[in-house]
Design an enzyme around this catalytic site. Structure first.
Site, PDB file in Angstrom:
ATOM      1  N   LYS A 169      -3.286  -2.164  -9.384  1.00  9.33           N
ATOM      2  CA  LYS A 169      -3.212  -1.019  -8.482  1.00  9.33           C
ATOM      3  C   LYS A 169      -4.563  -0.325  -8.445  1.00  9.33           C
ATOM      4  O   LYS A 169      -5.061   0.166  -9.456  1.00  9.33           O
ATOM      5  CB  LYS A 169      -2.137  -0.036  -8.937  1.00  9.33           C
ATOM      6  CG  LYS A 169      -1.998   1.161  -7.991  1.00  9.33           C
ATOM      7  CD  LYS A 169      -0.882   2.086  -8.423  1.00  9.33           C
ATOM      8  CE  LYS A 169      -0.757   3.268  -7.474  1.00  9.33           C
ATOM      9  NZ  LYS A 169       0.315   4.189  -7.879  1.00  9.33           N
ATOM     10  N   GLN A 229       0.840  -1.187   0.000  1.00  6.94           N
ATOM     11  CA  GLN A 229       0.000   0.000   0.000  1.00  6.94           C
ATOM     12  C   GLN A 229       0.874   1.235   0.000  1.00  6.94           C
ATOM     13  O   GLN A 229       1.941   1.251   0.612  1.00  6.94           O
ATOM     14  CB  GLN A 229      -0.934   0.017   1.214  1.00  6.94           C
ATOM     15  CG  GLN A 229      -1.981  -1.081   1.195  1.00  6.94           C
ATOM     16  CD  GLN A 229      -2.940  -0.984   2.366  1.00  6.94           C
ATOM     17  OE1 GLN A 229      -2.657  -0.337   3.359  1.00  6.94           O
ATOM     18  NE2 GLN A 229      -4.085  -1.638   2.237  1.00  6.94           N
ATOM     19  N   GLY A 230       0.400   2.254  -0.699  1.00  5.37           N
ATOM     20  CA  GLY A 230       1.132   3.509  -0.770  1.00  5.37           C
ATOM     21  C   GLY A 230       0.185   4.680  -0.698  1.00  5.37           C
ATOM     22  O   GLY A 230      -1.021   4.536  -0.481  1.00  5.37           O
ATOM     23  N   ASP A 285       8.670  11.360  -8.786  1.00  2.00           N
ATOM     24  CA  ASP A 285       8.731  10.666  -7.494  1.00  2.00           C
ATOM     25  C   ASP A 285       9.729   9.517  -7.557  1.00  2.00           C
ATOM     26  O   ASP A 285       9.434   8.390  -7.162  1.00  2.00           O
ATOM     27  CB  ASP A 285       7.344  10.151  -7.115  1.00  2.00           C
ATOM     28  CG  ASP A 285       7.247   9.820  -5.622  1.00  2.00           C
ATOM     29  OD1 ASP A 285       8.102  10.311  -4.855  1.00  2.00           O
ATOM     30  OD2 ASP A 285       6.321   9.087  -5.233  1.00  2.00           O
TER      31      ASP A 285
END
EC number: 2.7.11.-
Length: 730
Positions: free
Chosen positions: A456, A436-437, A553
């Site tokens: 996702k 999980q992010g 990122d």
């Protein structure tokens, strides 16, 4: 002249009848079955529309029955029809066939005699007044069962109406064998008969005239009678004169064409062309024409009996009451009919019961299956409607349009159905979670074609930026690089979009570097190869792709390792593409602290050099084995980049190298020097990713020809450290 007179009188009578019956039909017979109405007396049945008692017991005054006042109020033997002043013999309702279209009432009529009394001077004698059934609304008429009969030797009988129109017959006194008394026929000898005319009169009288036969003296009698009640073998006129009456048959009907009367009866309206009505109908009414009289009569259908002129008056006949109706079989009564069913033996009866139970169970099973099928259909329909709603809201139509307009893109990406992904992830079971992010949850699952994928599921979606999101999906679906995780497709039929990537089995680089793995695979050679692969992938994204893509990122948790520890860049949740003539993006600040470009943090302008800065932090992680943010350094107010630059400035970089790779210090220091350039405070002084990629390839391929002497950049580094410290301290 006679015909014209009859026609005129008949027309007047018919019109008056229709007027009277129309007025009486206005009110349906709702109360004629009241318990206060006497339906029999004197052994005679009085069915409705006839009745005795109150006005609700009969249809109108033509059908009213009273008792003869001459019998001291007794109603047992002499019921009278008041309007025609005649004693009733019997009353019957219409029969259920077209040959008896009317009801019948038998009454007592007069007998006219001559010469039967001791006082011959009295002339003609009548036992009763002449019959008169005329009058407004009269439902009565003489049927063709009636005959004018003359009894006695040489009797000449004449039947007259009110206007003395004459019809008659004359009996003979000739004694021939053909006219023997005992032949039971009234055919001329001492007895003659005459049929009534087709246009029957409504008022009749009977006269007797003498003929010239000298043998014709003596008692003579003449009368109108129904042949059903005439004993034709009796030729003595004294007998009829003594009896005092002859039975006359009157037909009766009433008009039910007015729906206010017919509809409450619940009867079926018929014509002569009606088919097999008698098989199904309980009560029937029909229209007809008889002797120039229009009528409508009602009767009970086949298999029923009773009175059709009252609601519910037709009752089913139980044919099974007749003994041996079906012989050895079992008689089963049904509505309007009956059926003969073969007798069932005990084994057959048991089989019959079991068959019934089986049929019942099968019926129940089919019912349950039908209900379940309907439930599934409704549920599927709702799911389809909901999926279409989400598909449109999430930009599915725009994605389809863009995929079909871009060459080759349709084959490179796929739009998955929500059903397919829900099935693949066991409805997004927690047991299938890979990680999980901040952007969402990643699930591992096998598709129907056997391929393993990472699914996702986003946490939130910005509907205002849906078009931009769709454009990014189309763009990322076209990226085809061995060190970039491939976007296989997406699903837009759910509340939030779902992305499907190729599955990378060995997790992310962060865990391999910083978790306590007994991982002998993370040698310097592997680390340097990972750096080269990531640099090449970023260089491809910045320059070789159709449109430059800024990842925004870059960090070790977004670098995945396959089964051979090859690196692949993942998580393009914050990635953005730019036009070829753009140098930067102005956006809200997004990224991860410790990797974020200080220049971007201050200006909100993200450039390809911002990715270079983040990659520099990744290089430092590979060199030092340290996390970008640690509790010790956080207390001192510095991050990994500041810590590394300080060590480089103080020529103690060797001291911070990961102990697992110190044997390769020469190559490590060359990479450290490149990392310092990537971490330059000013973005325009950083190398681009293409330069970084070429430099790393050179370091990897020529480890012996490296120049690792540190340049004298203390003044510039002092400025960098002060600026970076100021940013992170704030």
């Amino acid at each position: 002249m006679k015909t014209k007179t009859y026609n005129f009188r008949y027309i007047v009578a018919s019109v008056l009848t229709l007027l009277m019956n129309g007025s009486s039909a206005a009110t349906p017979p709702n109360s004629n079955s009241s318990s206060s109405c006497n339906r029999t007396f004197g052994g005679i049945s009085i069915p409705f529309p006839f009745g005795i008692g109150g006005k609700d017991c009969y249809l109108n005054s033509w059908y009213e029955v009273v008792c003869n006042s001459t019998t001291s109020g007794s109603c047992k033997t002499v019921p009278f029809l008041t309007r025609i002043n005649r004693e009733v013999v019997n009353i019957s309702l219409p029969k259920s066939d077209f040959f008896s279209p009317y009801g019948v009432v038998h009454i007592k009529g007069p007998v006219t005699s001559l010469g039967c009394s001791s006082n011959i001077s009295q002339g003609l004698q009548k036992t009763l007044p002449d019959l008169n059934i005329t009058g407004r609304g009269s439902p009565y008429f003489l049927t063709d069962e009636n005959r004018l009969v003359a009894v006695g030797c040489g009797t000449k009988a004449l039947m007259t109406d009110i206007e003395s129109e004459i019809l008659g017959c004359e009996s003979s006194c000739k004694d021939t064998k053909s006219n023997e008394v005992g032949n039971s026929l009234c055919n001329g000898y001492k007895c003659c008969q005459a049929r009534l005319p087709v246009e029957r009169p409504q008022a009749v009288g009977v006269n007797i005239e003498s003929n010239n036969d000298t043998r014709g003296e003596g008692c003579k009698a003449a009368f109108l009678t129904s042949m059903k009640y005439f004993p034709s073998n009796i030729t003595k006129p004294e007998w009829f004169q003594a009896d005092g009456y002859a039975v006359v048959e009157l037909g009766w009907y009433f008009d039910t064409s007015d729906s206010r009367f017919r509809n409450p009866l619940g009867c079926t309206n018929l014509t002569r062309s009606s088919g097999s009505y008698f098989l199904t109908d309980i009560c029937l009414c029909r229209y007809g024409y008889f002797s120039r009289m229009s009528y409508r009569s009602c009767y009970c259908g086949s298999g029923y009996r009773g009175n059709p002129y009252i609601r519910g008056g037709c009752i089913d006949i139980d044919e099974c009451e007749v003994p041996n109706k079906c012989g050895e079989d079992t008689c089963v009564n049904m509505a309007g009919r009956y059926s003969c069913v073969p007798k069932i033996t005990k084994p057959a009866k048991l089989a019959h019961v079991l068959r019934g139970v089986l049929i019942g169970l099968l019926g129940l099973l089919f019912f349950v299956i039908g209900i379940f099928g309907l439930y599934k259909f409704i549920r599927k329909r709702r799911r389809i409607i909901r999926s279409m709603k989400f598909f449109k809201r999430n930009g599915g139509l725009l994605l389809k349009q863009q995929l079909t307009t871009k060459d080759g893109s349709v084959e490179m990406s796929k739009i998955f159905s929500s059903r397919e992904l829900e099935k693949a992830t066991d409805n997004f079971s927690i047991d299938r979670v890979l990680g999980q992010g901040g952007q969402g949850t990643v699930y591992k699952r096998m598709l129907v074609d056997g391929s393993i994928v990472a699914v996702k599921r986003s946490k939130v979606v910005d509907e205002d930026k849906m078009e931009e999101f769709i454009n990014e999906i189309v763009l990322l679906s076209q990226i085809n690089h061995r060190n970039i995780v491939k976007l296989l497709g997406c699903c837009l039929e759910t509340e939030v979009p779902i992305l499907v990537y190729e599955y990378i089995p060995n997790g992310d680089l962060f865990k391999r570097l910083h978790d306590e793995y007994d991982d002998y695979m993370m040698t310097w050679e592997v680390r340097l190869r990972i750096a080269v692969e990531i640099a090449g992938a970023l260089s491809y994204m910045h320059s070789a792709a159709s449109f430059p893509i800024f990842h925004r990122d870059i960090k070790t948790t977004n670098i995945l390792l396959d089964e051979k520890y090859r690196a692949k860049i993942s998580d393009f949740g914050t990635s953005r593409s730019v036009a070829t003539d753009q140098t930067h993006l102005t956006t809200l600040v997004a990224g991860t602290f410790g990797y974020m470009d200080p220049e971007y943090f201050l200006s909100s302008q993200y450039t390809h050099k911002s990715d270079v800065y983040s990659f520099g932090v990744v290089l430092v992680e590979l060199i030092t084995g340290e996390k970008p943010m640690s509790r010790v350094r956080s207390e001192e107010g510095i991050g990994l980049a500041t810590y590394f630059l300080e060590a480089m400035k103080e020529n103690r970089a060797v001291d911070i190298i990961d102990i697992r790779i110190k044997d390769e210090s020469k190559q490590v220091m060359a990479v450290a020097k490149l990392a310092r350039r990537c971490l330059n405070r000013k973005g325009n002084k950083r190398p681009n990713m293409r330069e970084v990629s070429i430099k790393l390839e050179r370091i990897r391929s020529s480890p012996k020809d490296l120049d690792v002497h540190t340049e004298n950049e203390e003044e510039e580094e002092e400025d960098q450290l002060m600026e970076i410290n100021r940013i992170y301290d704030s």
